[in-house]
Motif scaffolding. Sequence first.
Motif, PDB file in Angstrom:
ATOM      1  N   LYS A  95     -15.539   2.258  16.116  1.00  0.00           N
ATOM      2  CA  LYS A  95     -15.221   2.109  18.008  1.00  0.00           C
ATOM      3  C   LYS A  95     -14.064   2.879  18.789  1.00  0.00           C
ATOM      4  N   LEU A  96     -14.370   3.152  19.753  1.00  0.00           N
ATOM      5  CA  LEU A  96     -12.779   3.619  20.360  1.00  0.00           C
ATOM      6  C   LEU A  96     -12.979   2.514  21.385  1.00  0.00           C
ATOM      7  N   LEU A  97     -11.389   2.296  22.009  1.00  0.00           N
ATOM      8  CA  LEU A  97     -10.929   1.322  22.735  1.00  0.00           C
ATOM      9  C   LEU A  97     -10.407   1.812  24.130  1.00  0.00           C
ATOM     10  N   LEU A  98     -11.919   2.650  24.841  1.00  0.00           N
ATOM     11  CA  LEU A  98     -10.944   3.086  26.652  1.00  0.00           C
ATOM     12  C   LEU A  98     -11.362   2.528  27.699  1.00  0.00           C
ATOM     13  N   HIS A  99     -11.067   2.656  28.718  1.00  0.00           N
ATOM     14  CA  HIS A  99     -11.050   2.094  30.154  1.00  0.00           C
ATOM     15  C   HIS A  99     -12.492   3.019  30.334  1.00  0.00           C
ATOM     16  N   ARG A 100     -13.633   2.101  32.122  1.00  0.00           N
ATOM     17  CA  ARG A 100     -15.060   2.706  31.555  1.00  0.00           C
ATOM     18  C   ARG A 100     -14.352   3.638  32.241  1.00  0.00           C
ATOM     19  N   LYS A 101     -13.572   4.141  33.144  1.00  0.00           N
ATOM     20  CA  LYS A 101     -13.192   5.292  33.937  1.00  0.00           C
ATOM     21  C   LYS A 101     -13.121   6.613  32.982  1.00  0.00           C
ATOM     22  N   GLN A 102     -12.612   6.471  32.390  1.00  0.00           N
ATOM     23  CA  GLN A 102     -11.952   7.509  31.287  1.00  0.00           C
ATOM     24  C   GLN A 102     -12.970   7.455  30.460  1.00  0.00           C
ATOM     25  N   ILE A 103     -14.099   6.882  29.967  1.00  0.00           N
ATOM     26  CA  ILE A 103     -15.223   6.897  29.333  1.00  0.00           C
ATOM     27  C   ILE A 103     -16.006   8.030  30.236  1.00  0.00           C
ATOM     28  N   ASN A 104     -16.227   8.033  31.913  1.00  0.00           N
ATOM     29  CA  ASN A 104     -16.621   8.387  32.573  1.00  0.00           C
ATOM     30  C   ASN A 104     -16.449   9.696  32.808  1.00  0.00           C
ATOM     31  N   LYS A 105     -15.360   9.648  32.933  1.00  0.00           N
ATOM     32  CA  LYS A 105     -14.201  11.170  32.705  1.00  0.00           C
ATOM     33  C   LYS A 105     -15.051  12.024  31.607  1.00  0.00           C
ATOM     34  N   LEU A 106     -14.659  11.144  30.260  1.00  0.00           N
ATOM     35  CA  LEU A 106     -15.166  11.950  28.970  1.00  0.00           C
ATOM     36  C   LEU A 106     -16.678  12.661  28.974  1.00  0.00           C
ATOM     37  N   PHE A 107     -17.816  11.723  29.399  1.00  0.00           N
ATOM     38  CA  PHE A 107     -18.997  11.620  29.563  1.00  0.00           C
ATOM     39  C   PHE A 107     -19.346  13.226  30.448  1.00  0.00           C
ATOM     40  N   GLU A 108     -18.630  13.609  31.647  1.00  0.00           N
ATOM     41  CA  GLU A 108     -18.864  14.076  33.132  1.00  0.00           C
ATOM     42  C   GLU A 108     -18.454  15.093  32.151  1.00  0.00           C
ATOM     43  N   LYS A 109     -17.410  15.284  31.572  1.00  0.00           N
ATOM     44  CA  LYS A 109     -16.702  16.758  30.505  1.00  0.00           C
ATOM     45  C   LYS A 109     -17.609  17.274  29.760  1.00  0.00           C
ATOM     46  N   VAL A 110     -18.094  16.534  29.041  1.00  0.00           N
ATOM     47  CA  VAL A 110     -18.735  16.689  28.209  1.00  0.00           C
ATOM     48  C   VAL A 110     -20.413  17.009  28.284  1.00  0.00           C
ATOM     49  N   THR A 111     -20.802  16.382  29.636  1.00  0.00           N
ATOM     50  CA  THR A 111     -22.214  17.033  29.434  1.00  0.00           C
ATOM     51  C   THR A 111     -22.389  17.997  30.630  1.00  0.00           C
ATOM     52  N   LYS A 112     -21.235  18.068  31.633  1.00  0.00           N
ATOM     53  CA  LYS A 112     -21.623  19.428  33.051  1.00  0.00           C
ATOM     54  C   LYS A 112     -20.243  20.249  32.269  1.00  0.00           C
ATOM     55  N   ASP A 113     -19.757  20.138  31.932  1.00  0.00           N
ATOM     56  CA  ASP A 113     -18.481  21.454  31.362  1.00  0.00           C
ATOM     57  C   ASP A 113     -18.598  22.260  30.667  1.00  0.00           C
ATOM     58  N   GLY A 114     -19.526  21.365  29.110  1.00  0.00           N
ATOM     59  CA  GLY A 114     -19.114  22.214  28.061  1.00  0.00           C
ATOM     60  C   GLY A 114     -18.627  21.713  27.018  1.00  0.00           C
ATOM     61  N   TYR A 115     -17.399  20.841  27.293  1.00  0.00           N
ATOM     62  CA  TYR A 115     -16.310  20.315  26.853  1.00  0.00           C
ATOM     63  C   TYR A 115     -16.621  20.037  25.623  1.00  0.00           C
ATOM     64  N   THR A 116     -16.463  19.411  24.196  1.00  0.00           N
ATOM     65  CA  THR A 116     -15.705  18.811  23.526  1.00  0.00           C
ATOM     66  C   THR A 116     -14.547  17.474  23.131  1.00  0.00           C
ATOM     67  N   ILE A 117     -15.550  16.752  22.251  1.00  0.00           N
ATOM     68  CA  ILE A 117     -14.093  15.705  21.860  1.00  0.00           C
ATOM     69  C   ILE A 117     -13.499  15.757  20.772  1.00  0.00           C
ATOM     70  N   VAL A 118     -12.252  16.210  20.648  1.00  0.00           N
ATOM     71  CA  VAL A 118     -12.106  16.454  19.234  1.00  0.00           C
ATOM     72  C   VAL A 118     -10.536  15.534  19.031  1.00  0.00           C
ATOM     73  N   PRO A 119     -10.421  14.228  17.751  1.00  0.00           N
ATOM     74  CA  PRO A 119      -9.353  13.872  17.638  1.00  0.00           C
ATOM     75  C   PRO A 119      -8.742  14.528  17.151  1.00  0.00           C
ATOM     76  N   THR A 120      -7.432  14.077  17.916  1.00  0.00           N
ATOM     77  CA  THR A 120      -5.762  14.927  17.660  1.00  0.00           C
ATOM     78  C   THR A 120      -4.919  14.939  16.946  1.00  0.00           C
ATOM     79  N   LYS A 121      -4.644  13.592  16.652  1.00  0.00           N
ATOM     80  CA  LYS A 121      -3.392  12.683  16.134  1.00  0.00           C
ATOM     81  C   LYS A 121      -3.839  11.285  16.253  1.00  0.00           C
ATOM     82  N   LEU A 122      -3.328  10.776  15.060  1.00  0.00           N
ATOM     83  CA  LEU A 122      -3.440   8.575  14.582  1.00  0.00           C
ATOM     84  C   LEU A 122      -1.936   8.745  14.294  1.00  0.00           C
ATOM     85  N   TYR A 123      -1.217   7.718  15.002  1.00  0.00           N
ATOM     86  CA  TYR A 123      -0.435   7.120  14.582  1.00  0.00           C
ATOM     87  C   TYR A 123       0.016   5.276  15.154  1.00  0.00           C
TER      88      TYR A 123
END
Length: 167
Positions: A95-123
């Motif tokens: 599980k990733l730990l985000l704020h509700r507003k961030q989750i909503n923003k990600l969900f909106e981008k992924v569903t409407k605009d055809g984006y995807t979410i990828v991990p870029t860096k772990l540190y």
Amino acid sequence: MIVKERTMGKKDKTKTKAREFLNKKAFHDYHIEDIFEVGIELKGSEVKGIRAGRVNLKDSFVRIIKNEVFILNLHIGALETTHSIYRPDENRDRKLLLHRKQINKLFEKVTKDGYTIVPTKLYFNDKNMVKLNIGIAKGKKLYDKREDLKRKTMARETQRVLKNYNR
């Protein structure tokens, strides 16, 4: 996966090493639009595995499931000294730990605009907590990938020529 070690600290002899694990495949396959720094829910032996450098971000991806964000297929290898009872599954969903507003923003981008979410860096951050950078990304076409490779090789060659010219 690239592992960078850098030393941080004061000028005295006590230096701490911070590890960064980059997902170069994500930068090659996607145009990264926006990056979020998120926390990740781990078990103790997984943190030790990350410190030992047993991480593979290459095939991992992020999904939103029931208004929660999970990273899937992230491989964190266990140490040999970890007892089999305490050894979690190496490719389990985390599980990733985000704020509700961030989750909503990600969900909106992924569903409407055809984006995807990828991990870029772990540190590890300054407080020795494991953080993950995830990016909102759009897939590249084959000609975009070729253009990026051309640009990188040209930049590398110019740097090499300038380095030899200054001598």
